[in-house]
Scaffold this active site. Structure first.
Site, PDB file in Angstrom:
ATOM      1  N   HIS A 256       0.848  -1.187   0.000  1.00  0.00           N
ATOM      2  CA  HIS A 256       0.000   0.000   0.000  1.00  0.00           C
ATOM      3  C   HIS A 256       0.883   1.237   0.000  1.00  0.00           C
ATOM      4  O   HIS A 256       1.930   1.244   0.624  1.00  0.00           O
ATOM      5  CB  HIS A 256      -0.930   0.022   1.220  1.00  0.00           C
ATOM      6  CG  HIS A 256      -2.104   0.911   1.019  1.00  0.00           C
ATOM      7  ND1 HIS A 256      -2.044   2.261   1.222  1.00  0.00           N
ATOM      8  CD2 HIS A 256      -3.351   0.639   0.561  1.00  0.00           C
ATOM      9  CE1 HIS A 256      -3.206   2.785   0.919  1.00  0.00           C
ATOM     10  NE2 HIS A 256      -4.023   1.829   0.505  1.00  0.00           N
ATOM     11  N   ASP A 307      -7.985  -5.395  -0.298  1.00  0.00           N
ATOM     12  CA  ASP A 307      -8.471  -6.257  -1.375  1.00  0.00           C
ATOM     13  C   ASP A 307      -8.171  -7.729  -1.158  1.00  0.00           C
ATOM     14  O   ASP A 307      -8.802  -8.586  -1.791  1.00  0.00           O
ATOM     15  CB  ASP A 307      -7.852  -5.817  -2.712  1.00  0.00           C
ATOM     16  CG  ASP A 307      -8.417  -4.492  -3.166  1.00  0.00           C
ATOM     17  OD1 ASP A 307      -9.638  -4.344  -3.108  1.00  0.00           O
ATOM     18  OD2 ASP A 307      -7.639  -3.608  -3.561  1.00  0.00           O
TER      19      ASP A 307
HETATM   20  N1  ACO Z   1       3.937  -7.633  -4.565  1.00  0.00           N
HETATM   21  C1  ACO Z   1       5.270  -7.660  -4.629  1.00  0.00           C
HETATM   22  N2  ACO Z   1       6.033  -6.580  -4.385  1.00  0.00           N
HETATM   23  C2  ACO Z   1       5.408  -5.447  -4.066  1.00  0.00           C
HETATM   24  C3  ACO Z   1       4.016  -5.348  -3.969  1.00  0.00           C
HETATM   25  C4  ACO Z   1       3.272  -6.490  -4.231  1.00  0.00           C
HETATM   26  N3  ACO Z   1       1.954  -6.474  -4.160  1.00  0.00           N
HETATM   27  N4  ACO Z   1       3.679  -4.097  -3.623  1.00  0.00           N
HETATM   28  C5  ACO Z   1       4.811  -3.421  -3.518  1.00  0.00           C
HETATM   29  N5  ACO Z   1       5.861  -4.227  -3.778  1.00  0.00           N
HETATM   30  C6  ACO Z   1       7.266  -3.867  -3.737  1.00  0.00           C
HETATM   31  C7  ACO Z   1       7.663  -3.238  -5.070  1.00  0.00           C
HETATM   32  O1  ACO Z   1       8.111  -4.188  -6.006  1.00  0.00           O
HETATM   33  C8  ACO Z   1       8.748  -2.310  -4.613  1.00  0.00           C
HETATM   34  O2  ACO Z   1       9.905  -3.061  -4.350  1.00  0.00           O
HETATM   35  P1  ACO Z   1      11.371  -2.540  -4.737  1.00  0.00           P
HETATM   36  O3  ACO Z   1      11.542  -1.292  -3.939  1.00  0.00           O
HETATM   37  O4  ACO Z   1      12.232  -3.665  -4.386  1.00  0.00           O
HETATM   38  O5  ACO Z   1      11.282  -2.257  -6.209  1.00  0.00           O
HETATM   39  C9  ACO Z   1       8.242  -1.779  -3.291  1.00  0.00           C
HETATM   40  O6  ACO Z   1       7.442  -2.845  -2.762  1.00  0.00           O
HETATM   41  C10 ACO Z   1       7.421  -0.502  -3.389  1.00  0.00           C
HETATM   42  O7  ACO Z   1       6.345  -0.749  -4.304  1.00  0.00           O
HETATM   43  P2  ACO Z   1       5.682   0.329  -5.240  1.00  0.00           P
HETATM   44  O8  ACO Z   1       4.952  -0.365  -6.341  1.00  0.00           O
HETATM   45  O9  ACO Z   1       6.693   1.360  -5.634  1.00  0.00           O
HETATM   46  O10 ACO Z   1       4.682   1.011  -4.244  1.00  0.00           O
HETATM   47  P3  ACO Z   1       3.528   2.035  -4.622  1.00  0.00           P
HETATM   48  O11 ACO Z   1       3.275   2.827  -3.421  1.00  0.00           O
HETATM   49  O12 ACO Z   1       3.864   2.776  -5.875  1.00  0.00           O
HETATM   50  O13 ACO Z   1       2.298   1.091  -4.995  1.00  0.00           O
HETATM   51  C11 ACO Z   1       0.525  -0.419  -4.686  1.00  0.00           C
HETATM   52  C12 ACO Z   1       1.328   0.727  -4.066  1.00  0.00           C
HETATM   53  C13 ACO Z   1       0.014   0.022  -6.068  1.00  0.00           C
HETATM   54  C14 ACO Z   1      -0.664  -0.738  -3.820  1.00  0.00           C
HETATM   55  C15 ACO Z   1       1.450  -1.653  -4.808  1.00  0.00           C
HETATM   56  O14 ACO Z   1       1.796  -2.100  -3.521  1.00  0.00           O
HETATM   57  C16 ACO Z   1       0.810  -2.756  -5.620  1.00  0.00           C
HETATM   58  O15 ACO Z   1       0.917  -2.759  -6.851  1.00  0.00           O
HETATM   59  N6  ACO Z   1       0.129  -3.735  -4.966  1.00  0.00           N
HETATM   60  C17 ACO Z   1      -0.569  -4.789  -5.668  1.00  0.00           C
HETATM   61  C18 ACO Z   1      -1.903  -4.289  -6.199  1.00  0.00           C
HETATM   62  C19 ACO Z   1      -2.901  -4.060  -5.089  1.00  0.00           C
HETATM   63  O16 ACO Z   1      -3.091  -4.902  -4.226  1.00  0.00           O
HETATM   64  N7  ACO Z   1      -3.584  -2.918  -5.170  1.00  0.00           N
HETATM   65  C20 ACO Z   1      -4.652  -2.557  -4.196  1.00  0.00           C
HETATM   66  C21 ACO Z   1      -4.192  -1.445  -3.306  1.00  0.00           C
HETATM   67  S1  ACO Z   1      -5.401  -1.035  -2.123  1.00  0.00           S
HETATM   68  C22 ACO Z   1      -6.594  -0.224  -3.004  1.00  0.00           C
HETATM   69  O17 ACO Z   1      -6.321   0.530  -3.869  1.00  0.00           O
HETATM   70  C23 ACO Z   1      -7.922  -0.444  -2.680  1.00  0.00           C
END
Ligand code: ACO
Length: 370
Positions: A256, A307
């Site tokens: 998140h 989710d």
């Molecule tokens: N699975 C694996 N790795 C992850 C995940 C994940 N679900 N989420 C974050 N990471 C990792 C990234 O790869 C990144 O790692 P790194 O620094 O080694 O490259 C780090 O954690 C930061 O992740 P970002 O994608 O830069 O974080 P951001 O704040 O931009 O994105 C988000 C947040 C979109 C929720 C992201 O965690 C994600 O894509 N999650 C999966 C989709 C999801 O569940 N979305 C629902 C969110 S809640 C909602 O909107 C209702």
């Protein structure tokens, strides 16, 4: 000018609708844990739109207005019949909500009173549209809304064509309470950007539905269920998760932007997933989810978001997977509306800048010489 990718950490608005401070989510000052345990979705709608929990008579009035507004113009059914069967349910909802505006005589009236009346119609009619879409695409007749029923009861009734049991109604209602608002999430921001141009509430909600659809936002709940089905059994979890992470792919339902120590809504959904699993004698999805959760924490330090467990909750309630995100929209409509009304009250167009990284100093060359 330096861009902040994804606007991370940027405070783009003031709001008194909801807040996230130190991992605690509140709606208008009430902790989500308190509301999840005690409030109905209709009470939360009142709280978000009118700024306070309703008295008994205010609650009855709101429930009556919502119930009386839940039927959609017949042209909406005509539109839904034209939608190709394989259409994504969120795309169908986005189209139908935009279409609703064409049959609302007050669509262009920007007064607060008219906006509140339209909000009630939107909130009441979105569930009707989703249920009608779900039935019409498999050749079933849409079911008319049930007079006097709550949004949760009515939605399940219109979807399945039979009276839902109390456990299912209460579970869905709690899910709606938990998803109702979440500060400046992507879809709410989209709604605020749209109406900040002084466009109308239907445009704002249509924009928001488009933003919610994506798998990085609301679309993740459907993607979680796809993932659980793809994994298939508890024995396949370990290699699946390791492979995903090795490939640097996202595990849906984890991570998140704001919460780094866990999403406060997830524990409620986890509990619901376990209880519903026990009641239906089908704990498969719950047990798989728990194992994935512990692996993700051990390997990546990531916790589930709202989710993750909602996927197994809705599946256990017998809801088709592609309706999970539309159900999220039923709930979040309440938050979108609260933010839209707040934006109108103290409006300024939202127009940030971009850091230009393209080429410069190019000279025009006539087309025949290129
Ligand atoms: N699975 C694996 N790795 C992850 C995940 C994940 N679900 N989420 C974050 N990471 C990792 C990234 O790869 C990144 O790692 P790194 O620094 O080694 O490259 C780090 O954690 C930061 O992740 P970002 O994608 O830069 O974080 P951001 O704040 O931009 O994105 C988000 C947040 C979109 C929720 C992201 O965690 C994600 O894509 N999650 C999966 C989709 C999801 O569940 N979305 C629902 C969110 S809640 C909602 O909107 C209702």
């Amino acid at each position: 000018m330096t861009a902040t990718k994804g606007l991370e950490g940027i405070v783009a608005a003031t709001t008194s609708v909801s807040s996230i401070v130190d991992g605690v989510l509140t709606y208008r000052g009430y902790d989500i844990d308190d509301l999840a345990d005690h409030a109905t979705f209709e009470e939360v709608i009142h709280l978000l739109w009118y700024g306070k929990l309703p008295s008994n008579s205010e609650l009855n009035r709101l429930k009556g207005e919502l119930s009386a507004s839940s039927a959609v113009p017949s042209q909406v059914f005509d539109l839904i019949r034209l939608i190709p069967q394989a259409t994504n349910a969120m795309a169908a909802l986005r189209t139908a909500v935009s279409f609703l505006a064409l049959y609302d005589d007050e669509a262009g009236d920007m007064s607060r009173e008219a906006n509140l009346r339209k909000a009630i119609r939107l909130q009441a009619q979105i569930p009707t549209i989703i249920a009608a879409f779900a039935r019409l695409r498999v050749g079933q007749t849409p079911i008319s809304p049930k007079e006097g029923a709550s949004i949760s009861e009515n939605f399940l009734y219109m979807l399945k064509g039979e009276q839902p049991d109390l456990i299912a109604i209460e579970a869905l209602d709690k899910g709606l309470v938990l998803h109702a608002d979440h500060e400046l999430n992507a879809s709410t921001f989209a709604a605020r950007v749209t109406v900040a141009t002084l466009s109308d509430i239907y445009s704002g909600v249509t924009s928001a539905i488009g933003a919610l659809k994506g798998p990085l936002h609301g679309g993740a709940n459907e993607a979680v269920m796809t993932m659980l089905e793809e994994i298939g059994s508890i024995d396949n979890i370990e290699p699946y998760v390791k492979q995903k992470l090795a490939n640097k792919e996202k595990m849906m339902g984890f991570g998140h932007r704001v919460y780094k120590n866990g999403d406060p809504r997830a524990k409620h959904l986890q509990e619901m997933s376990r209880e519903l699993g026990k009641l239906t004698n089908d704990l498969q999805w719950y047990e798989m989810s728990v194992k994935i959760e512990s692996m993700m924490y051990a390997l990546k330090g990531l916790r589930p978001n709202v989710d993750f467990y909602s996927a197994s909750v809705y599946t256990t309630l017998g809801i088709p997977r592609d309706l999970f995100t539309p159900i999220f929209a039923i709930s979040r409509c309440s938050g979108w509306v609260a933010h839209i009304l707040e934006q109108f009250e103290n409006n300024r167009i939202i127009r940030p800048r971009a850091e230009y990284v393209g080429q410069s100093d190019l000279k025009y060359i006539p087309v025949e010489l290129r």
